[in-house]
Design a protein around this motif. Sequence first.
Motif, mmCIF file in Angstrom:
data_model
loop_
_atom_site.group_PDB
_atom_site.id
_atom_site.type_symbol
_atom_site.label_atom_id
_atom_site.label_comp_id
_atom_site.label_asym_id
_atom_site.label_seq_id
_atom_site.Cartn_x
_atom_site.Cartn_y
_atom_site.Cartn_z
ATOM 1 N N GLY A 47 0.810 -1.203 0.000
ATOM 2 C CA GLY A 47 0.000 0.000 0.000
ATOM 3 C C GLY A 47 0.843 1.252 0.000
ATOM 4 O O GLY A 47 2.081 1.209 0.035
ATOM 5 N N ARG A 48 0.162 2.374 -0.047
ATOM 6 C CA ARG A 48 0.825 3.676 -0.044
ATOM 7 C C ARG A 48 0.284 4.491 1.112
ATOM 8 O O ARG A 48 -0.937 4.557 1.329
ATOM 9 N N PHE A 49 1.180 5.141 1.866
ATOM 10 C CA PHE A 49 0.802 5.842 3.076
ATOM 11 C C PHE A 49 1.430 7.234 3.071
ATOM 12 O O PHE A 49 2.664 7.364 3.049
ATOM 13 N N VAL A 50 0.595 8.252 3.070
ATOM 14 C CA VAL A 50 1.056 9.629 3.232
ATOM 15 C C VAL A 50 0.426 10.115 4.527
ATOM 16 O O VAL A 50 -0.789 10.315 4.606
ATOM 17 N N ILE A 51 1.235 10.262 5.557
ATOM 18 C CA ILE A 51 0.707 10.509 6.901
ATOM 19 C C ILE A 51 1.356 11.748 7.499
ATOM 20 O O ILE A 51 2.587 11.866 7.539
ATOM 21 N N GLU A 52 0.519 12.653 7.990
ATOM 22 C CA GLU A 52 0.983 13.784 8.785
ATOM 23 C C GLU A 52 0.259 13.701 10.120
ATOM 24 O O GLU A 52 -0.951 13.909 10.198
ATOM 25 N N ALA A 53 1.000 13.356 11.168
ATOM 26 C CA ALA A 53 0.400 13.125 12.478
ATOM 27 C C ALA A 53 1.016 14.060 13.511
ATOM 28 O O ALA A 53 2.215 14.314 13.492
ATOM 29 N N ALA A 54 0.176 14.534 14.412
ATOM 30 C CA ALA A 54 0.678 15.385 15.485
ATOM 31 C C ALA A 54 1.520 14.582 16.464
ATOM 32 O O ALA A 54 2.420 15.125 17.110
ATOM 33 N N TYR A 55 1.236 13.285 16.575
ATOM 34 C CA TYR A 55 1.999 12.414 17.473
ATOM 35 C C TYR A 55 2.637 11.303 16.631
ATOM 36 O O TYR A 55 3.307 11.591 15.650
ATOM 37 N N ASP A 56 2.471 10.043 16.982
ATOM 38 C CA ASP A 56 3.090 8.974 16.197
ATOM 39 C C ASP A 56 2.350 8.787 14.870
ATOM 40 O O ASP A 56 1.114 8.769 14.838
ATOM 41 N N ALA A 57 3.093 8.596 13.809
ATOM 42 C CA ALA A 57 2.450 8.350 12.513
ATOM 43 C C ALA A 57 1.918 6.928 12.436
ATOM 44 O O ALA A 57 0.802 6.698 11.979
ATOM 45 N N VAL A 58 2.713 5.948 12.873
ATOM 46 C CA VAL A 58 2.306 4.535 12.900
ATOM 47 C C VAL A 58 2.673 3.997 14.278
ATOM 48 O O VAL A 58 3.840 4.079 14.672
ATOM 49 N N GLN A 59 1.680 3.451 14.987
ATOM 50 C CA GLN A 59 1.956 2.965 16.331
ATOM 51 C C GLN A 59 1.247 1.645 16.589
ATOM 52 O O GLN A 59 0.019 1.561 16.561
ATOM 53 N N ALA A 60 2.040 0.600 16.808
ATOM 54 C CA ALA A 60 1.505 -0.714 17.167
ATOM 55 C C ALA A 60 1.714 -0.930 18.656
ATOM 56 O O ALA A 60 2.819 -0.720 19.169
ATOM 57 N N GLU A 61 0.683 -1.366 19.334
ATOM 58 C CA GLU A 61 0.797 -1.587 20.773
ATOM 59 C C GLU A 61 1.771 -2.720 21.065
ATOM 60 O O GLU A 61 2.504 -2.672 22.060
ATOM 61 N N THR A 62 1.801 -3.752 20.199
ATOM 62 C CA THR A 62 2.729 -4.869 20.403
ATOM 63 C C THR A 62 3.641 -4.975 19.176
ATOM 64 O O THR A 62 4.356 -4.046 18.864
ATOM 65 N N ALA A 63 3.620 -6.095 18.481
ATOM 66 C CA ALA A 63 4.567 -6.330 17.386
ATOM 67 C C ALA A 63 4.137 -5.617 16.107
ATOM 68 O O ALA A 63 2.941 -5.414 15.854
ATOM 69 N N LEU A 64 5.124 -5.274 15.280
ATOM 70 C CA LEU A 64 4.873 -4.599 14.002
ATOM 71 C C LEU A 64 5.784 -5.197 12.941
ATOM 72 O O LEU A 64 7.001 -5.278 13.130
ATOM 73 N N HIS A 65 5.169 -5.604 11.811
ATOM 74 C CA HIS A 65 5.943 -6.099 10.676
ATOM 75 C C HIS A 65 5.566 -5.310 9.435
ATOM 76 O O HIS A 65 4.377 -5.105 9.148
#
Length: 720
Positions: free
Chosen positions: A277-295
């Motif tokens: 996929g394609r992700f264009v993200i502007e976030a005031a805090y975390d752009a991508v946040q996983a509570e546990t594991a992230l792949h």
Amino acid sequence: MNRMGLTTCWKIGGQALAAAVLTAALAGCGGQAAGGTGQTDPAAGGDPAAGAPASVEVTPAVTAPPLAAEDAETGWDETATQVRFDGAAISVNGAGASADGRVLTVSAGGVYVLSGTLADGQVLIAAAEADTVRLVLDGVQIENKTGAPLYAASADKLIVTLAAGTENTLTDGGAQFVYADAAAEEPDAALFSQCDLTLNGEGTLTVNAGFGNGIGTKDDLVAAGGVFVVRAARHGLRGRDSVAVHGGSFQITAGGDGIQTNNDEDAAKGWMALLGGRFVIEAAYDAVQAETALHIADGQFEIAAGGGHGAEPADGGSDSYKGIKAGGDLTVAGGTFQIDSADDCLHTNGSAVIGGGTFLLRTGDDGVHADGGLTVGGGQIEVGASYEGLEGATVDITGGTVTLEASDDGINAAGGSSRGTDGAAGRFGRDVFGADGGAYAIRISGGAVTLHAGGDGLDSNGTIHISGGQLVSIVDSTADNSALDCEGAPTVTGGTLVYGGTGTGAGFGGDSTQSYVYLAAPIPAGAAVEVLKDGTALLTHRTAYALAMLAVSTPEIVSGEDYEIAVDGTKTAVTAGSGGTGFGPGGGGGGFGAGRPPGGEGGERPGGGFGGLPEGMDRETLRQAREIIGEAQDGTLTDEQRAQLYELGLTDEQIDQLLAMPGMGGGFPDGGGDRPADGAWPSDRPAPDGGRPSGGNRPADGAWPSDRPTPTPAPAAGTA
């Protein structure tokens, strides 16, 4: 030319080598063409010449279930229930749905095709717990002035399909939003689901969430296609239990996090898998946040978090403003990443493995940080601005290409601190690491690493072991910092090293099988440096910065044998393994005396200890003392500050020695150029691309550099 515009030419054993280093772009040497990140001897590990180095196999931190057939299905037939919105009116043709005023209620599983405009209304899913409901948005605009326009209160799964070529819009009540369930504060998103939620299709959905989250579910969120433009007061996309993205395009502007999982009660949940996929993200805090594991397996990521690397968080850095963050382990197998973040670009509270991908990172803190181990096995990582480039309890580099610009340490194993080399307070406080002190290590066995640092180049609170690959480590720092810094002396058993600047570090340890040559003489920026044996060049290096000292180590250099180091043709005779490779000039003896003696045995500075350190003081005590002294005004300690130094075990004599050391009061060691009191980059030095995070040429607004590709908006409606 690589993105930083930096290239150096090497020649080893008669074969040409080019490695990305911090220098002005050249037209090549030894028959090599300029461009890319150069060409590497295959024996050194990796091939940066072929664009991004080949990926290596990565074991995912989490494995998402295969995409279910119903999650991939985007079609429908004549049995589907047709719903038409016309302002305040709703017409239903088929079973399973009913209209009551401006509310459409879906009470049974099935396929429902929605079209038209609903003014101040809602689509409510109230189906049985075993039912799957598919809503096909076929050119629909729904606004709810006091709540969520699409609310799945009950069902087993809700699938939202965007009909090909259509534009659809959901808009919530903004400041007038009223929770349907005030006790649970739900729904809290413009598109909210109590059950599993799947997004797919070939159309476009715009979500205007002026109150809370854009798209959210209490269970699992799956995305398989579609174009999503989300503007959210809080989080853009949230799947409480998990998020799995197989495809689609997402343009997210969020007042909180961009994409988030938040189940912190079940260790088997809260994971995220971004598979494409394609992700264009502007976030005031975390752009991508996983509570546990992230792949992350693949995808295109253009991310700005917390205002970018030049931003100063209003809360002083107590919150999180990271590009990509995992509460558990983080693995990256591929993808392209442009990340500009106030906090770490990539961060994990566990361990991280990067096996592939292309990264262009700019951060106010760390480029890549792992509380546990960090392994780089492939890919191309460029950190254009950072406090520290790579950081972990252990850092292992086995392949790939890494280029770093850091205002403090280039690569750091557990030396996390809230302060930089000039004593200034760091933005996000001390880092936390998972290893015991004895386990901290930096190990390089392959790949090509190039760094320019304002602190130490490689800084390990344990060991450094280099057994292969290529390393260029240049520091422009204070007297107590060096290109190679660890407890004891580094072990070198292979690889090609060019290191120095204002300090090189200890001679090699007794287990080393490889020697070095050393030159302590001013070397101007742009100079051609050659290491010669009987008139034959073993290595050719073009300097990027003015150096006070330089050391070179290759497998061909034998301890005790005679060589020549030529700087722009002027030759100096040297003996391998001698001459000392100390810390920067001006402190406590300024080096290691005779350095590593012939025969391969590790040497010590006469009298023991590190050059540039007061007698009887270890490196960790020095770090803590520097933090305290860095707060002193004009080098004058308060009674409280002096008492803190006494608590560290320092004597008045040691304190006076520290106050007199270059760099403790903001000065700069001889041979390294003068650094202005305001921290700006020295006028006689080429400034790094984008400037240092802590000052100098960095744009005040934290904008993306004008010579870099800027994040582009999501594709136009109806495109993939």
